[in-house]
Design a protein around this motif. Structure first.
Motif, mmCIF file in Angstrom:
data_model
loop_
_atom_site.group_PDB
_atom_site.id
_atom_site.type_symbol
_atom_site.label_atom_id
_atom_site.label_comp_id
_atom_site.label_asym_id
_atom_site.label_seq_id
_atom_site.Cartn_x
_atom_site.Cartn_y
_atom_site.Cartn_z
ATOM 1 N N ARG B 151 -22.972 -25.177 -57.381
ATOM 2 C CA ARG B 151 -24.416 -25.036 -57.089
ATOM 3 C C ARG B 151 -24.804 -23.520 -57.503
ATOM 4 O O ARG B 151 -25.816 -23.351 -58.131
ATOM 5 N N ALA B 152 -24.022 -22.676 -56.957
ATOM 6 C CA ALA B 152 -24.168 -21.212 -57.157
ATOM 7 C C ALA B 152 -24.062 -20.843 -58.607
ATOM 8 O O ALA B 152 -25.134 -20.008 -59.153
ATOM 9 N N ARG B 154 -24.623 -22.669 -61.021
ATOM 10 C CA ARG B 154 -26.036 -23.120 -61.834
ATOM 11 C C ARG B 154 -27.125 -22.350 -61.652
ATOM 12 O O ARG B 154 -27.954 -22.017 -62.445
ATOM 13 N N ALA B 155 -27.404 -22.054 -60.162
ATOM 14 C CA ALA B 155 -28.333 -21.272 -59.809
ATOM 15 C C ALA B 155 -28.479 -19.829 -60.597
ATOM 16 O O ALA B 155 -29.446 -19.339 -60.889
ATOM 17 N N LEU B 158 -29.903 -20.647 -64.094
ATOM 18 C CA LEU B 158 -31.277 -20.908 -64.027
ATOM 19 C C LEU B 158 -32.230 -19.359 -63.727
ATOM 20 O O LEU B 158 -33.237 -19.286 -64.088
ATOM 21 N N ASP B 159 -31.652 -18.734 -62.706
ATOM 22 C CA ASP B 159 -32.503 -17.770 -62.353
ATOM 23 C C ASP B 159 -31.759 -16.589 -61.431
ATOM 24 O O ASP B 159 -31.345 -17.273 -60.383
ATOM 25 N N VAL B 162 -33.109 -15.297 -58.236
ATOM 26 C CA VAL B 162 -33.371 -16.448 -57.064
ATOM 27 C C VAL B 162 -31.963 -16.341 -56.594
ATOM 28 O O VAL B 162 -31.616 -16.395 -55.071
#
Lengths: 284, 307, 291
Positions: B151-152, B154-155, B158-159, B162
């Protein structure tokens, strides 16, 4: 009540402020965005940071959270100097924030966006704990609770890009809260919200404070600031020109000329807020 | 296990699986938004390390391949820390040059066999072993995908802002991904060397990079399985079409790359695309005002619009 | 030593041409274009075919430049334009140019049957000119003169003319330029055409220098072009020229003092090294990230 005196006693834990900033300055080339700011935030209070557009509010937040490196001065969080730290390290100190121009993972769902906020907590757990929690999907409880609190349950599985503006703001607040921060920094959380929505956010912020979190709130909505802030800092041209309680700060002539004078020139969004501020005086 | 396949088919299948490993090595960095063009360099590192250990030090095959992958990973870690602070175009350029430095270095030293390469590498990798490795890698990818690490990553793609604000150490995760990418490329290089028995520097070419890149971009950077399936599907399709000459191959891969970048720049496993394909429900207006920009600008879109 | 320095500058002159072409498209379009490698090759092939058909060399060179320019504009008008309009990410744009590179490259490879072809240099200046104790091949002198001329013209164009100011406005922000009444599409096309011409010119000089031409010549020159703009800072005209000359000198000295085989590796090492130390080039300006 100046910041300088409170930083000086790091041994007494109770005296250590959530944030203490000393002589903080930031220049972009020749432009001085923040010139010489010193203040400390008392624990478990809501402090409003207000000031006209371009006063340096967002720059100040970016300095505190590590997105910008200060040109001069120092920042301490819970007594630890974090000057020059990167954003993730500052976040690791228990600081969570929202952004003026809403930053979300647009192509992900609401639930995933909130889960991202739990990252720090999940990362700090031991490997064994993590392995045990494997099936229970760690972080899910937090997300479930926040979906309810921020009234996002019915859109939990929706892509955030498709949500209306006010809801996107709420997702951002939920993500910040997911980190269970000790310092919560909100950058114009109610911009673009209806009056009811912003009142709801105000109540939520008060609950968060009562649960033991220090809140730093940048807000243009004067009515909200009056209603919930324990204290207000007024920033102009990168300097703090006034610091007082939410009721009294408006009586300061410096603030009147600098801030309220400026507000008449602003767009309609903040105009009514000012009028509301006058009418709901008793409520505050 | 795969004895029922004729030797030629086994060889082709092994080649496709090596490609799948290479595509995964790109996937793992793309997943966190790093456009790395260094993969072929790490592949060469892995291939040469394992081949030299096997031919000169007489190491057995499996430890040799593992050592090759580890050496590639270590190099990726060391150089990754140096180049990963770069952004966008500069990062692509930096990793591209980095990969080429390895290949050119290998070609110009005498102890690596120089431009002539290495011959006489034992050919004793079976297809079953390769299938097992790809599956094992897949399991690891799936576990990572489900965990907060995935998840990290992918985050971060994406940004980054963030991700950093949520306490994700962007530099550390990117280095981790780059190291994993080096490991997988090294693994692929080792397997390829022990499949063909001969390696030379010129096989780690820009053309190979383009082919792998095409597969990785078609697959997109969301689901690892997509990468593997794309590698297999296009590899098999290529066998049936029988494209062996350079022109047809160039038109196929180059054309695919351009068309995919135009039509689905996030690849075919883009969750948005899948969502749109699987349930095309008309959503009612929710809330007071749906922002008018939500349809027009997809995430990551640049504001540059030319009329 | 002096002779080697002169050789280095002469080599660097061609490199400057390459750098100028890439820096122009980078500066205006913000695209790192891998297909540039094939503009170099197609330009040189255009000239080769023209010479083979008995076109006088000067015109053959112009034809080659036109071929590369037209191919570059065609690629930009179709693939790039389309992607820009859809607001595709930088990442996807780079990858798409790699796809275009592969298509163009395989066509060129097919044309020359994967062989290295002879490049007729009868019409190019030969012999050498003596300057003091050193001698400089006429061909390289010509390429030096042309690069300096191109640099001056480009600098004049961008800084002094109306069209150049329009170009810089488009480079800064295409929508703003549109509002000011500048036809950004025409500007893009012009910048791309000029950069294609410069690529061809570099390719032709390179082919004439070695009197051979291969479909893969562009790959190495592309890396050179990248190294030049990394050294000089992306989008800087002055930087491209200085970077080109510096790289030429470094390569010549490496060949002289270390070994000839490492002159390519040194190019890549320079890219990595400069990016690590000064990510925005030796002449670039540092940007600060903002939230």
């Amino acid at each position: 009540m100046t910041g300088a005196s409170t930083v000086a006693s790091p041994e007494g834990l109770a005296d250590v402020p959530a944030v203490a900033i000393e002589n903080l300055g930031k220049r972009f080339g020749g432009v001085v965005a923040v010139s010489d700011v010193t203040f400390a935030l008392s624990d478990e209070t809501i402090t409003g940071l207000i000031g006209p557009n371009g006063a340096g509010k967002t720059t100040l937040l970016n300095l505190i959270t590590g997105y910008l490196k200060p040109t001069s001065g120092s920042i301490a969080i819970k007594g630890k100097t974090v000057t020059g730290w990167l954003p993730h390290a500052v976040a690791g100190m228990g600081v969570a924030r929202t952004y003026q121009n809403i930053l979300l993972l647009d192509s992900e769902t609401v639930a995933t966006n909130i889960l991202i906020g739990c990252h720090g907590a999940l990362q700090r757990r031991r490997l064994v704990t993590r392995a045990k929690e494997w099936r229970s999907r760690p972080g899910r409880d937090v997300v479930e609770r926040l979906l309810t609190v921020l009234n996002l349950r019915e859109v939990a599985k929706d892509e955030v890009a498709q949500l209306p503006y006010g809801m996107r703001r709420r997702v951002e607040i939920a993500r910040a809260l997911a980190a269970s921060p000790s310092l919560l920094i909100l950058d114009e959380p109610t911009a673009g919200m209806t009056r009811d929505e912003s009142d709801e956010i105000g109540r939520l912020v008060q609950q968060v404070r009562d649960a033991g979190t220090t809140v730093l709130l940048v807000e243009h909505n004067v009515r909200l600031v009056r209603a919930i802030c324990d204290e207000v800092l007024v920033l102009q041209w990168g300097n703090i020109i006034a610091r007082d309680s939410a009721e009294r700060v408006w009586d300061d002539p410096v603030v009147r000329t600098a801030y309220l004078g400026d507000m008449e020139g602003q767009e309609s969004e903040t105009g009514p807020a000012k009028q509301e501020g006058g009418t709901t005086n008793a409520g505050a | 296990m795969f004895d029922w396949l004729n030797p030629y088919t086994q060889l082709v299948a092994a080649g496709i699986l090596v490609n799948a490993l290479l595509v995964l090595s790109l996937f793992v960095v793309f997943q966190c938004g790093v456009l790395s063009l260094a993969t072929i360099g790490f592949m060469a590192d892995g291939a040469y390390t394992s081949s030299l250990l096997a031919t000169k030090q007489h190491w057995p095959t499996v430890p040799a391949i593992a050592a090759g992958a580890v050496v590639a990973a270590v190099l990726a870690y060391i150089f990754g820390r140096l180049v990963l602070h770069l952004r966008g175009i500069y990062l692509a350029l930096g990793t591209f040059a980095l990969g080429q430095v390895f290949v050119l270095g290998i070609a110009n030293f005498t102890w690596t066999g120089g431009p002539g390469g290495i011959v006489g590498i034992p050919v004793d990798i079976t297809l079953a072993e390769l299938v097992f490795v790809v599956l094992a890698v897949g399991v690891v990818f799936q576990l990572v995908h489900l965990s907060f690490v995935g998840r990290a990553l992918r985050a971060i793609r994406l940004d980054e802002r963030v991700a950093a604000g949520a306490g994700i150490n962007v530099a550390r995760y990117r280095t981790l991904a780059f190291t994993a990418s080096g490991f997988l490329a090294g693994l692929a290089g080792g397997f390829e060397a022990f499949q063909t028995g001969v390696i030379s520097p010129d096989q780690y070419s820009f053309v190979l990079l383009v082919q792998i890149l095409a597969l990785a971009m078609i697959a997109g950077s969301y689901l690892w399985a997509g990468s593997v399936l794309t590698a297999i599907a296009i590899g098999v399709a290529q066998q049936y079409i029988g494209t062996t000459d350079a022109l047809a191959e160039g038109l196929l891969y180059g054309g695919l790359l351009v068309v995919v970048m135009i039509l689905v720049p996030n690849g075919i496993t883009d969750p948005r695309l899948l969502r749109r394909l699987t349930f095309r429900r008309l959503r009612p207006h929710r809330g007071p005002s749906s922002p008018p920009t939500s349809e027009a600008s997809p995430s990551g879109a640049s504001p540059l619009v030319i009329k | 030593m002096l002779q080697q320095t002169v050789n280095g500058i002469a080599l660097g002159a061609t490199y400057s041409l390459l750098g100028l072409g890439v820096t122009l498209i980078w500066g205006v379009l913000r695209v790192l274009n891998f297909a540039y490698s094939q503009f170099i090759v197609w330009g040189a092939f255009g000239t080769l075919i023209a010479i083979e058909n008995h076109v006088p060399t000067v015109f053959a060179v112009l034809i080659g430049m036109a071929v590369a320019g037209v191919v570059a504009v065609f690629v930009d008008m179709t693939v790039m334009q389309f992607m820009r309009r859809r607001g595709t990410s930088e990442f996807a744009l780079v990858v798409a140019t790699i796809g275009v590179y592969y298509i163009l490259s395989s066509v060129a490879q097919d044309r020359s049957k994967s062989q290295i072809e002879t490049f007729p240099i009868g019409g190019f200046p030969h012999g050498s000119v003596d300057i003091g104790s050193t001698s400089l091949p006429s061909l390289q002198l010509l390429s030096l003169v042309i690069s300096v001329a191109v640099m001056i013209v480009l600098g004049y164009w961008l800084n002094r003319t109306r069209l150049g100011r329009a170009t810089r406005t488009v480079a800064y922000s295409a929508p703003t330029a549109e509002l000011l009444g500048v036809n950004s599409r025409a500007i893009f096309a012009l910048a791309v055409f000029v950069s294609g011409c410069l690529a061809a010119l570099a390719g032709i000089f390179n082919a004439a220098d070695s009197s051979t031409l291969s479909y893969s010549d562009g790959d190495q020159l592309l890396v050179v072009a990248f190294a030049v703009i990394v050294l000089g800072g992306m989008g800087s005209v002055k930087g491209a020229v200085i970077g080109g000359l510096a790289l030429g000198l470094v390569q010549v000295y490496t060949t002289l003092y270390v070994s000839g085989v490492f002159s390519n590796a040194i190019t890549y090492l320079l890219i990595v090294g400069v990016l690590i130390v000064r990510p925005n080039g030796l002449f670039g300006v540092r940007e600060e990230a903002r939230v």
